[in-house]
Motif scaffolding. Structure first.
Motif, PDB file in Angstrom:
ATOM      1  N   ALA A  93       1.324  -1.034   0.446  1.00 36.75           N
ATOM      2  CA  ALA A  93      -0.241  -0.002   0.268  1.00 36.75           C
ATOM      3  C   ALA A  93       0.744   1.472   0.068  1.00 36.75           C
ATOM      4  O   ALA A  93       0.839   2.565  -0.372  1.00 36.75           O
ATOM      5  N   VAL A  94       2.153   1.666   0.917  1.00 33.56           N
ATOM      6  CA  VAL A  94       2.905   2.646   0.809  1.00 33.56           C
ATOM      7  C   VAL A  94       3.790   2.715  -1.109  1.00 33.56           C
ATOM      8  O   VAL A  94       3.134   3.744  -1.162  1.00 33.56           O
ATOM      9  N   ILE A  95       3.926   1.667  -1.368  1.00 28.52           N
ATOM     10  CA  ILE A  95       4.499   1.640  -3.039  1.00 28.52           C
ATOM     11  C   ILE A  95       3.383   1.964  -3.871  1.00 28.52           C
ATOM     12  O   ILE A  95       3.466   3.114  -3.912  1.00 28.52           O
ATOM     13  N   ASP A  96       2.172   1.732  -3.554  1.00 27.19           N
ATOM     14  CA  ASP A  96       1.038   2.060  -4.510  1.00 27.19           C
ATOM     15  C   ASP A  96       0.755   3.495  -4.640  1.00 27.19           C
ATOM     16  O   ASP A  96       0.626   4.161  -5.028  1.00 27.19           O
ATOM     17  N   LEU A  97       0.906   3.632  -2.623  1.00 27.40           N
ATOM     18  CA  LEU A  97       0.723   5.843  -2.450  1.00 27.40           C
ATOM     19  C   LEU A  97       0.884   6.515  -3.044  1.00 27.40           C
ATOM     20  O   LEU A  97       1.133   7.487  -3.490  1.00 27.40           O
ATOM     21  N   LEU A  98       2.843   6.136  -2.983  1.00 28.94           N
ATOM     22  CA  LEU A  98       3.659   7.074  -3.479  1.00 28.94           C
ATOM     23  C   LEU A  98       3.743   7.128  -4.914  1.00 28.94           C
ATOM     24  O   LEU A  98       3.745   7.964  -5.417  1.00 28.94           O
ATOM     25  N   ALA A  99       3.641   6.140  -5.783  1.00 30.17           N
ATOM     26  CA  ALA A  99       3.403   5.919  -7.217  1.00 30.17           C
ATOM     27  C   ALA A  99       1.948   6.853  -7.177  1.00 30.17           C
ATOM     28  O   ALA A  99       2.364   7.194  -8.651  1.00 30.17           O
ATOM     29  N   ALA A 100       1.332   6.875  -6.524  1.00 32.84           N
ATOM     30  CA  ALA A 100      -0.554   7.902  -6.909  1.00 32.84           C
ATOM     31  C   ALA A 100       0.069   9.403  -6.786  1.00 32.84           C
ATOM     32  O   ALA A 100      -0.420   9.877  -7.806  1.00 32.84           O
ATOM     33  N   HIS A 101       0.744   9.050  -6.773  1.00 27.70           N
ATOM     34  CA  HIS A 101       1.696  10.538  -5.765  1.00 27.70           C
ATOM     35  C   HIS A 101       2.697  10.880  -7.046  1.00 27.70           C
ATOM     36  O   HIS A 101       3.684  12.335  -7.786  1.00 27.70           O
ATOM     37  N   ASN A 102       2.761  10.391  -8.317  1.00 25.91           N
ATOM     38  CA  ASN A 102       4.137  10.523  -9.518  1.00 25.91           C
ATOM     39  C   ASN A 102       5.347  10.524  -8.470  1.00 25.91           C
ATOM     40  O   ASN A 102       6.086  10.571  -9.665  1.00 25.91           O
ATOM     41  N   LEU A 103       5.330   9.435  -8.183  1.00 32.44           N
ATOM     42  CA  LEU A 103       6.920   9.449  -7.830  1.00 32.44           C
ATOM     43  C   LEU A 103       7.325   8.035  -8.118  1.00 32.44           C
ATOM     44  O   LEU A 103       6.489   7.213  -8.205  1.00 32.44           O
ATOM     45  N   ASP A 104       8.808   8.371  -8.364  1.00 39.48           N
ATOM     46  CA  ASP A 104       9.521   6.768  -8.966  1.00 39.48           C
ATOM     47  C   ASP A 104       9.360   6.174  -7.489  1.00 39.48           C
ATOM     48  O   ASP A 104       9.616   6.989  -6.217  1.00 39.48           O
ATOM     49  N   VAL A 105       9.843   4.424  -7.766  1.00 37.72           N
ATOM     50  CA  VAL A 105       8.732   4.304  -6.407  1.00 37.72           C
ATOM     51  C   VAL A 105      10.832   3.170  -6.648  1.00 37.72           C
ATOM     52  O   VAL A 105      10.972   2.812  -7.351  1.00 37.72           O
ATOM     53  N   TRP A 106      10.915   3.009  -4.703  1.00 36.75           N
ATOM     54  CA  TRP A 106      12.469   2.925  -4.979  1.00 36.75           C
ATOM     55  C   TRP A 106      12.119   1.522  -4.330  1.00 36.75           C
ATOM     56  O   TRP A 106      11.660   2.211  -2.884  1.00 36.75           O
ATOM     57  N   ILE A 107      12.699   0.267  -4.249  1.00 36.20           N
ATOM     58  CA  ILE A 107      12.564  -0.537  -3.005  1.00 36.20           C
ATOM     59  C   ILE A 107      14.041  -1.104  -1.930  1.00 36.20           C
ATOM     60  O   ILE A 107      15.375  -1.468  -3.293  1.00 36.20           O
ATOM     61  N   TYR A 108      13.614  -1.180  -1.091  1.00 35.53           N
ATOM     62  CA  TYR A 108      15.628  -1.422  -0.300  1.00 35.53           C
ATOM     63  C   TYR A 108      15.257  -2.714   0.320  1.00 35.53           C
ATOM     64  O   TYR A 108      14.852  -2.510   1.062  1.00 35.53           O
ATOM     65  N   ARG A 109      15.720  -4.009   0.322  1.00 37.59           N
ATOM     66  CA  ARG A 109      15.594  -4.928   0.937  1.00 37.59           C
ATOM     67  C   ARG A 109      17.129  -6.375   0.891  1.00 37.59           C
ATOM     68  O   ARG A 109      17.255  -6.384  -0.253  1.00 37.59           O
ATOM     69  N   GLY A 110      16.988  -6.105   2.011  1.00 36.86           N
ATOM     70  CA  GLY A 110      18.195  -7.060   2.394  1.00 36.86           C
ATOM     71  C   GLY A 110      19.547  -6.043   1.899  1.00 36.86           C
ATOM     72  O   GLY A 110      20.038  -4.319   2.267  1.00 36.86           O
TER      73      GLY A 110
END
Length: 267
Positions: A93-110
């Motif tokens: 849901a965080v990913i979807d909300l940031l994308a809805a604000h026209n932001l490129d989304v980056w994810i950091y895992r490990g």
């Protein structure tokens, strides 16, 4: 008389390094002077752990390094001490909300960094800064568990702030959301913020907050200012950040970190 400082906690980008992400000779010498004076030195950043490994040798770091604003604590050899991730049921849901604000989304895992568009703004710059490349994925769902940080990226600074505000409003204390740069909005575990980093070091080394100094330049650094006896804002910080600090040094282009050590920390 103010108590002597026993620990100095520094932000990295905009503070410890120049705009070109360079660690100056004076900054290196300033950390050496702290060491000679018996003052502990630690760093915290929104960067991933691997993005701070190049600082370990020149600064002779021995303290835990707080990556992802405290989402992951690592030893200087990059072995993990502890980590705090975003709740798995919240991340999509965080990913979807940031994308809805026209932001490129980056994810950091490990130790990995995932994104959709390798040619998007700031990707090349970030790769150069942290010294490793992202993994391109078309499917965030496959990498949305155990996530340490989600970042919304845009050169529309108002959009970044609105994205951060929307995340705070919707998810409350299930996450921590703050801008680490004008163009980066970082979302982490609620206990992963720079205020919590200062508290962690205070507990771990049994140093009271009044004997801790902190230095930074962005709104997410204000959180650690509140848990230190001496807070220092960079000259390149906004008026709001400077107003939240007890002292203001010169900019990161004018040896602000080294000047702060010499003027405010060392007796």
């Amino acid at each position: 008389m103010a108590p002597a400082i026993r620990l100095f906690l520094a932000d990295v980008d905009g503070t410890l390094v120049t705009q070109d992400k360079i660690l100056t000779d004076r900054a290196i010498a300033a950390v050496a002077k702290l060491r000679e004076a018996g003052i502990l030195f630690a760093i915290t950043s929104g960067r991933p752990p691997r993005g701070m490994s190049m600082l370990v040798e020149p600064l002779q770091l021995t303290m835990p390094i707080a990556a992802f604003n405290g989402g992951v604590y690592v030893h200087p050899d990059m072995s993990v001490i502890e980590q705090q991730v975003i709740p798995d049921d919240v991340t999509p849901a965080v990913i979807d909300l940031l994308a809805a604000h026209n932001l490129d989304v980056w994810i950091y895992r490990g130790s990995d960094w995932f994104l959709r568009d390798p040619k998007a703004p700031h990707v090349a710059r970030e790769s150069w800064t942290v010294k490793f490349d992202p993994t391109v994925t078309g499917n965030f769902a496959s990498v949305s568990d155990g996530v340490a940080k989600v970042t919304g990226v845009s050169d529309d600074y108002d959009a970044v702030q609105k994205g951060v505000d929307a995340v705070r409003e919707r998810f409350g204390d299930h996450v921590s959301a703050a801008r680490s740069q004008p163009y980066y909005g970082d979302v982490t575990n609620p206990n992963a913020n720079k205020g919590a980093v200062a508290q962690y070091l205070s507990r771990t080394y049994q140093i009271p907050p009044e004997q801790i100094a902190t230095i930074g330049d962005q709104p997410n650094d204000v959180l650690m200012f509140a848990h230190s006896g001496l807070s220092i804002a960079m000259g390149n910080a906004s008026h709001e950040v400077q107003a939240a600090a007890r002292r203001v040094t010169t900019s990161n282009e004018d040896e602000g970190f080294a000047n702060a050590v010499e003027r405010f920390i060392l007796p």
